[in-house]
Design a protein around this motif. Structure first.
Motif, PDB file in Angstrom:
ATOM      1  N   ASP A  22       0.844  -1.200   0.000  1.00 30.68           N
ATOM      2  CA  ASP A  22       0.000   0.000   0.000  1.00 30.68           C
ATOM      3  C   ASP A  22       0.882   1.253   0.000  1.00 30.68           C
ATOM      4  O   ASP A  22       0.938   1.993   0.985  1.00 30.68           O
ATOM      5  N   VAL A  23       1.553   1.478  -1.128  1.00 24.21           N
ATOM      6  CA  VAL A  23       2.429   2.647  -1.260  1.00 24.21           C
ATOM      7  C   VAL A  23       1.621   3.803  -1.849  1.00 24.21           C
ATOM      8  O   VAL A  23       1.022   3.661  -2.916  1.00 24.21           O
ATOM      9  N   THR A  54       4.935   7.005   0.502  1.00 20.24           N
ATOM     10  CA  THR A  54       4.707   6.512   1.863  1.00 20.24           C
ATOM     11  C   THR A  54       4.242   5.061   1.829  1.00 20.24           C
ATOM     12  O   THR A  54       3.296   4.737   1.105  1.00 20.24           O
ATOM     13  N   ARG A  55       4.922   4.198   2.589  1.00 23.80           N
ATOM     14  CA  ARG A  55       4.402   2.840   2.774  1.00 23.80           C
ATOM     15  C   ARG A  55       3.306   2.940   3.825  1.00 23.80           C
ATOM     16  O   ARG A  55       3.553   2.841   5.015  1.00 23.80           O
ATOM     17  N   ARG A  56       2.048   3.195   3.342  1.00 22.16           N
ATOM     18  CA  ARG A  56       0.956   3.548   4.245  1.00 22.16           C
ATOM     19  C   ARG A  56       0.656   2.423   5.222  1.00 22.16           C
ATOM     20  O   ARG A  56       0.299   2.683   6.378  1.00 22.16           O
ATOM     21  N   VAL A 101      -4.715  11.590  -1.607  1.00 21.75           N
ATOM     22  CA  VAL A 101      -3.646  10.585  -1.620  1.00 21.75           C
ATOM     23  C   VAL A 101      -4.243   9.215  -1.942  1.00 21.75           C
ATOM     24  O   VAL A 101      -5.401   8.941  -1.652  1.00 21.75           O
ATOM     25  N   GLY A 102      -3.423   8.358  -2.544  1.00 22.00           N
ATOM     26  CA  GLY A 102      -3.912   7.031  -2.907  1.00 22.00           C
ATOM     27  C   GLY A 102      -2.762   6.125  -3.282  1.00 22.00           C
ATOM     28  O   GLY A 102      -1.596   6.551  -3.329  1.00 22.00           O
ATOM     29  N   GLY A 146       0.853   3.035   9.094  1.00 24.65           N
ATOM     30  CA  GLY A 146      -0.337   2.807   9.911  1.00 24.65           C
ATOM     31  C   GLY A 146      -0.034   1.919  11.111  1.00 24.65           C
ATOM     32  O   GLY A 146      -0.486   2.175  12.228  1.00 24.65           O
ATOM     33  N   GLU A 147       0.758   0.881  10.861  1.00 28.67           N
ATOM     34  CA  GLU A 147       1.149  -0.033  11.939  1.00 28.67           C
ATOM     35  C   GLU A 147       1.984   0.722  12.980  1.00 28.67           C
ATOM     36  O   GLU A 147       1.795   0.556  14.182  1.00 28.67           O
ATOM     37  N   ALA A 148       2.914   1.569  12.497  1.00 27.39           N
ATOM     38  CA  ALA A 148       3.766   2.336  13.414  1.00 27.39           C
ATOM     39  C   ALA A 148       2.924   3.289  14.263  1.00 27.39           C
ATOM     40  O   ALA A 148       3.134   3.412  15.472  1.00 27.39           O
TER      41      ALA A 148
END
Ligand code: MN
Length: 231
Positions: A78-79, A115-117, A207-208, A121-123
């Motif tokens: 999910d970049v 961004t490695r979303r 963003v996407g 998100g996990e972070a």
């Protein structure tokens, strides 16, 4: 002065092209502003009110000069693209007054804060740092730098991104919550800024995710454009 003798090869300095010049801009640090457009803060599930700006960093060698393809990074599915106005500083200091801040700017560029979303998100969820989501290899494509001596200091102008010909981000520099002089003033309370520092000033809504094979075109009207292929 002759070069020092080093125990390993000297790392190469990161140099960005300057529009209309054979001279290049040497990069020291890369700072980024989070959630600096209200509509993007909203789409990420946050209150867009004027809470103090917050910052994170990428590494100088994460910058990807114009003309190079963006290799899809490992360990993410999910970049996301984030088009941003990029500042290049020619001077710095600590506790810079907003009224003096524009004098620190050498020039402007357009860039993408890839961004490695999923990892970001996990972070966020675990209260961990953002580097794995933000500061990965080639994560910041950037156009040539346009000197402010030629351009002035744009406070408005469309900032946009097209994915395979479709416009997915469509904002204006005048929508920044924290304006460029304020960003420099706030950042310089936390860190001593210096010539060579780059500041990515946040992204508008839209963003996407990208996929291999995507053609990304982005720009800031009156400033610069940038074209990147995802491979
Ligand atoms: Mn960003």
């Amino acid at each position: 002065m002759s070069d020092p003798i080093t125990v390993i090869p000297l790392p190469q300095p990161v140099l960005l092209p300057v529009e209309g010049s054979a001279e290049r801009f040497p990069v020291r640090r890369v700072y980024c502003v989070g959630r600096n457009y209200a509509d993007h803060a909203l789409e990420m599930g946050h209150d867009p009110s004027r809470e103090p700006p917050f910052f994170f960093q990428k590494n100088a060698d994460n910058l990807l000069p114009a003309g190079k393809a963006f290799p899809y990074p490992p360990l993410s599915n999910d970049v996301h693209y984030e088009v941003e106005c990029v500042l290049a500083l020619k001077s710095g200091g600590a506790n810079i007054e907003a009224a003096d801040a524009l004098d620190c700017i050498y020039g402007y560029a357009v860039g993408i804060d890839f961004t490695r979303r999923d990892l970001q998100g996990e972070a966020k969820k675990l209260g961990r740092p953002w580097e794995v989501g933000k500061a990965f290899e080639h994560s910041a494509p950037v156009s040539s730098i346009i000197p402010a001596s030629r351009l002035g200091h744009p406070a408005e102008g469309k900032i946009w991104l097209e994915q395979n010909g479709k416009r997915v981000q469509d904002g204006d520099l005048n929508q920044m919550i924290w304006k460029v002089p304020e960003i420099i003033a706030e950042l310089s309370k936390l860190f001593t800024l210096a010539p060579g520092d780059i500041i990515m000033t946040g992204t508008p809504a839209g963003v996407g995710a990208v996929a291999r094979g995507d053609r990304i075109n982005c720009g800031i009207d009156g400033v610069a454009t940038l074209s990147v292929e995802v491979v």
